[in-house]
Design a protein around this motif. Structure first.
Motif, PDB file in Angstrom:
ATOM      1  N   LEU A  77       6.082  -4.637 -13.683  1.00  0.00           N
ATOM      2  CA  LEU A  77       6.789  -4.547 -12.405  1.00  0.00           C
ATOM      3  C   LEU A  77       6.420  -5.688 -11.463  1.00  0.00           C
ATOM      4  N   GLY A  78       5.624  -6.629 -11.946  1.00  0.00           N
ATOM      5  CA  GLY A  78       5.208  -7.757 -11.120  1.00  0.00           C
ATOM      6  C   GLY A  78       4.086  -7.424 -10.153  1.00  0.00           C
ATOM      7  N   MET A  79       3.393  -6.322 -10.398  1.00  0.00           N
ATOM      8  CA  MET A  79       2.289  -5.905  -9.540  1.00  0.00           C
ATOM      9  C   MET A  79       0.977  -6.463 -10.081  1.00  0.00           C
ATOM     10  N   GLU A  80       0.066  -6.768  -9.170  1.00  0.00           N
ATOM     11  CA  GLU A  80      -1.295  -7.168  -9.537  1.00  0.00           C
ATOM     12  C   GLU A  80      -2.059  -5.901  -9.887  1.00  0.00           C
ATOM     13  N   GLU A 111       5.276   6.385 -12.189  1.00  0.00           N
ATOM     14  CA  GLU A 111       5.288   6.441 -10.731  1.00  0.00           C
ATOM     15  C   GLU A 111       5.167   5.058 -10.091  1.00  0.00           C
ATOM     16  N   LEU A 112       4.763   4.078 -10.879  1.00  0.00           N
ATOM     17  CA  LEU A 112       4.602   2.724 -10.349  1.00  0.00           C
ATOM     18  C   LEU A 112       5.928   2.120  -9.898  1.00  0.00           C
ATOM     19  N   THR A 113       7.020   2.490 -10.527  1.00  0.00           N
ATOM     20  CA  THR A 113       8.332   1.964 -10.133  1.00  0.00           C
ATOM     21  C   THR A 113       8.635   2.318  -8.684  1.00  0.00           C
ATOM     22  N   ALA A 114       8.410   3.571  -8.320  1.00  0.00           N
ATOM     23  CA  ALA A 114       8.652   4.003  -6.934  1.00  0.00           C
ATOM     24  C   ALA A 114       7.680   3.315  -5.977  1.00  0.00           C
ATOM     25  N   LEU A 115       6.424   3.160  -6.397  1.00  0.00           N
ATOM     26  CA  LEU A 115       5.449   2.486  -5.537  1.00  0.00           C
ATOM     27  C   LEU A 115       5.838   1.028  -5.319  1.00  0.00           C
ATOM     28  N   ALA A 116       6.286   0.361  -6.354  1.00  0.00           N
ATOM     29  CA  ALA A 116       6.734  -1.034  -6.210  1.00  0.00           C
ATOM     30  C   ALA A 116       7.932  -1.105  -5.267  1.00  0.00           C
ATOM     31  N   ALA A 117       8.844  -0.142  -5.388  1.00  0.00           N
ATOM     32  CA  ALA A 117      10.018  -0.120  -4.519  1.00  0.00           C
ATOM     33  C   ALA A 117       9.623   0.124  -3.057  1.00  0.00           C
ATOM     34  N   GLU A 118       8.502   0.815  -2.839  1.00  0.00           N
ATOM     35  CA  GLU A 118       8.010   1.074  -1.484  1.00  0.00           C
ATOM     36  C   GLU A 118       7.209  -0.110  -0.929  1.00  0.00           C
ATOM     37  N   GLY A 119       7.059  -1.154  -1.729  1.00  0.00           N
ATOM     38  CA  GLY A 119       6.389  -2.359  -1.253  1.00  0.00           C
ATOM     39  C   GLY A 119       4.951  -2.540  -1.688  1.00  0.00           C
ATOM     40  N   PHE A 120       4.454  -1.662  -2.546  1.00  0.00           N
ATOM     41  CA  PHE A 120       3.096  -1.844  -3.051  1.00  0.00           C
ATOM     42  C   PHE A 120       3.088  -3.002  -4.042  1.00  0.00           C
ATOM     43  N   ARG A 121       2.084  -3.865  -3.922  1.00  0.00           N
ATOM     44  CA  ARG A 121       1.996  -5.055  -4.767  1.00  0.00           C
ATOM     45  C   ARG A 121       0.731  -5.113  -5.595  1.00  0.00           C
ATOM     46  N   VAL A 122      -0.274  -4.295  -5.223  1.00  0.00           N
ATOM     47  CA  VAL A 122      -1.564  -4.307  -5.911  1.00  0.00           C
ATOM     48  C   VAL A 122      -1.939  -2.878  -6.291  1.00  0.00           C
ATOM     49  N   VAL A 123      -2.328  -2.695  -7.558  1.00  0.00           N
ATOM     50  CA  VAL A 123      -2.774  -1.408  -8.071  1.00  0.00           C
ATOM     51  C   VAL A 123      -4.261  -1.541  -8.402  1.00  0.00           C
ATOM     52  N   LEU A 181      -9.013  -5.783  -2.391  1.00  0.00           N
ATOM     53  CA  LEU A 181      -8.417  -5.424  -1.099  1.00  0.00           C
ATOM     54  C   LEU A 181      -7.999  -6.655  -0.307  1.00  0.00           C
ATOM     55  N   ALA A 182      -8.554  -7.809  -0.640  1.00  0.00           N
ATOM     56  CA  ALA A 182      -8.186  -9.053   0.047  1.00  0.00           C
ATOM     57  C   ALA A 182      -6.924  -9.696  -0.524  1.00  0.00           C
ATOM     58  N   LEU A 183      -6.435  -9.176  -1.649  1.00  0.00           N
ATOM     59  CA  LEU A 183      -5.205  -9.716  -2.229  1.00  0.00           C
ATOM     60  C   LEU A 183      -4.035  -9.456  -1.281  1.00  0.00           C
ATOM     61  N   PRO A 184      -3.026 -10.327  -1.311  1.00  0.00           N
ATOM     62  CA  PRO A 184      -1.884 -10.123  -0.420  1.00  0.00           C
ATOM     63  C   PRO A 184      -1.027  -8.926  -0.826  1.00  0.00           C
ATOM     64  N   GLY A 185      -0.459  -8.276   0.175  1.00  0.00           N
ATOM     65  CA  GLY A 185       0.470  -7.181  -0.070  1.00  0.00           C
ATOM     66  C   GLY A 185      -0.169  -5.811   0.068  1.00  0.00           C
ATOM     67  N   ARG A 220      -2.269  -1.078 -16.655  1.00  0.00           N
ATOM     68  CA  ARG A 220      -2.140  -2.518 -16.452  1.00  0.00           C
ATOM     69  C   ARG A 220      -0.771  -3.006 -16.943  1.00  0.00           C
ATOM     70  N   ALA A 221      -0.381  -2.599 -18.132  1.00  0.00           N
ATOM     71  CA  ALA A 221       0.899  -3.034 -18.693  1.00  0.00           C
ATOM     72  C   ALA A 221       2.062  -2.584 -17.811  1.00  0.00           C
ATOM     73  N   ALA A 222       2.006  -1.344 -17.335  1.00  0.00           N
ATOM     74  CA  ALA A 222       3.089  -0.819 -16.490  1.00  0.00           C
ATOM     75  C   ALA A 222       3.149  -1.568 -15.157  1.00  0.00           C
ATOM     76  N   ALA A 223       1.985  -1.824 -14.553  1.00  0.00           N
ATOM     77  CA  ALA A 223       1.952  -2.528 -13.263  1.00  0.00           C
ATOM     78  C   ALA A 223       2.442  -3.966 -13.428  1.00  0.00           C
ATOM     79  N   GLU A 224       1.942  -4.652 -14.432  1.00  0.00           N
ATOM     80  CA  GLU A 224       2.319  -6.053 -14.618  1.00  0.00           C
ATOM     81  C   GLU A 224       3.793  -6.202 -14.985  1.00  0.00           C
TER      82      GLU A 224
END
Length: 142
Positions: free
Chosen positions: A57-60, A20-32, A83-87, A51-55
């Motif tokens: 996709l370039g997600m924190e 599901e992280l692929t769709a979240l990344a496509a929706e603009g989510f950057r931090v998990v 929560l202070a991370l960008p995105g 962690r492996a799946a998020a990273e």
């Protein structure tokens, strides 16, 4: 996944799956932000898998496991830092409630308690039971 928006930058959810992280990344989510302890999930959804799946996709990715009833100042501080991370951010646990609790505790003293409780309620989470803790943090700090 049961995505609920708390702020324009933060949504909370029940357990999410790696695919599901692929769709979240496509929706603009950057931090998990994973607030679910590994003891509650199997290997397909544990912290290292997520962690492996998020990273990939370039997600924190941040793991801040929250066992019900065992919140600590370090957890609140770690949530605030995440929560202070960008995105845009997605925080998840079993139902989204613990993620919402940590959000409210991390915002205690920065926003009125009533507004934090109202925001949580609009998303379907009743945080009235943690109101005294929110107020204590607002008064005394983390």
């Amino acid at each position: 996944m049961d995505l609920r928006s708390l702020t324009p930058e933060l949504s909370v959810s029940s357990q999410i799956r790696p695919e599901e992280l692929t769709a979240l990344a496509a929706e603009g989510f950057r931090v998990v932000i994973n607030n679910r302890p590994d003891a509650e999930v199997g290997p397909d959804e544990n912290g290292e898998t997520m962690r492996a799946a998020a990273e990939a996709l370039g997600m924190e990715y941040r793991a801040i496991p929250f066992v019900p009833g065992q919140v600590t100042p370090d957890m609140v501080e770690a949530q605030a830092e995440a929560l202070a991370l960008p995105g845009r951010k997605i925080a998840y646990c079993r139902s989204g409630n613990r993620s919402t609790v940590l959000w409210a505790l991390s915002r205690a003293g920065e926003e009125p308690t009533a507004e934090l409780l109202e925001t949580a309620a609009k998303a379907g989470y009743d945080l009235s039971g943690v109101r005294p803790l929110i107020e204590s943090i607002a008064t005394h700090g983390r």
